[in-house]
Design a protein around this motif. Structure first.
Motif, PDB file in Angstrom:
ATOM      1  N   LEU A   1      43.207  43.965  18.107  1.00 55.32           N
ATOM      2  CA  LEU A   1      44.268  44.968  18.164  1.00 55.32           C
ATOM      3  C   LEU A   1      44.712  45.237  19.600  1.00 55.32           C
ATOM      4  O   LEU A   1      45.896  45.419  19.865  1.00 55.32           O
ATOM      5  CB  LEU A   1      43.804  46.270  17.511  1.00 55.32           C
ATOM      6  N   ALA A   2      43.758  45.276  20.526  1.00 52.32           N
ATOM      7  CA  ALA A   2      44.107  45.516  21.921  1.00 52.32           C
ATOM      8  C   ALA A   2      44.932  44.367  22.492  1.00 52.32           C
ATOM      9  O   ALA A   2      45.914  44.593  23.200  1.00 52.32           O
ATOM     10  CB  ALA A   2      42.852  45.725  22.756  1.00 52.32           C
ATOM     11  N   VAL A   3      44.544  43.147  22.174  1.00 48.75           N
ATOM     12  CA  VAL A   3      45.309  41.991  22.655  1.00 48.75           C
ATOM     13  C   VAL A   3      46.694  41.979  22.016  1.00 48.75           C
ATOM     14  O   VAL A   3      47.702  41.720  22.684  1.00 48.75           O
ATOM     15  CB  VAL A   3      44.545  40.676  22.371  1.00 48.75           C
ATOM     16  N   LEU A   4      46.773  42.284  20.720  1.00 48.27           N
ATOM     17  CA  LEU A   4      48.056  42.329  20.026  1.00 48.27           C
ATOM     18  C   LEU A   4      48.953  43.411  20.610  1.00 48.27           C
ATOM     19  O   LEU A   4      50.145  43.198  20.829  1.00 48.27           O
ATOM     20  CB  LEU A   4      47.839  42.566  18.528  1.00 48.27           C
ATOM     21  N   SER A   5      48.381  44.562  20.897  1.00 51.14           N
ATOM     22  CA  SER A   5      49.154  45.657  21.479  1.00 51.14           C
ATOM     23  C   SER A   5      49.679  45.299  22.862  1.00 51.14           C
ATOM     24  O   SER A   5      50.854  45.531  23.164  1.00 51.14           O
ATOM     25  CB  SER A   5      48.295  46.909  21.564  1.00 51.14           C
ATOM     26  N   SER A   6      48.829  44.748  23.698  1.00 54.88           N
ATOM     27  CA  SER A   6      49.276  44.404  25.051  1.00 54.88           C
ATOM     28  C   SER A   6      50.302  43.283  25.014  1.00 54.88           C
ATOM     29  O   SER A   6      51.299  43.322  25.736  1.00 54.88           O
ATOM     30  CB  SER A   6      48.090  44.031  25.929  1.00 54.88           C
TER      31      SER A   6
END
Length: 107
Positions: free
Chosen positions: A4-9
């Motif tokens: 989720l963090a990679v997708l968000s960034s």
């Protein structure tokens, strides 16, 4: 949560750059380059991999969301929604961790 963090960034960076290239973000929209603030907010999201405490991670996610919305505006909402999901997961982890600590102290 890492996905989720990679997708968000990734979403924040791509949307900010596309918004600048398509002319949706203009220098008159905000002080300085608005797309750069969106990219910076996306990169700040990646900082949660470096820290181990959930409280600090939640502050990083919150500041990234606020900075992205202030800099890029409505274009940042997809990334902001993903950041909100990450924040919910972090608070859930924090509550579970506090419950386990209290339970161990009782025995």
């Amino acid at each position: 949560m890492k996905r989720l963090a990679v997708l968000s960034s990734f979403t924040a960076i791509v949307i900010s750059i596309i918004g600048q290239l398509r002319g949706m973000l203009d220098d008159s929209y905000a002080v300085g380059n608005a797309w750069f603030v969106g990219v910076l907010a996306g990169l700040i999201t990646l900082l949660i991999f470096n820290d181990s405490q959930e409280m600090t991670k939640s502050y990083i996610i919150s500041s990234s969301t606020i900075l992205g919305i202030l800099g890029v505006g409505f274009l940042y909402f997809p990334a902001a929604l993903i950041n909100i999901l990450i924040a919910f997961k972090l608070t859930k982890k924090k509550r579970e961790g506090n419950f386990l600590i209290r339970k161990e102290k009782m025995w």
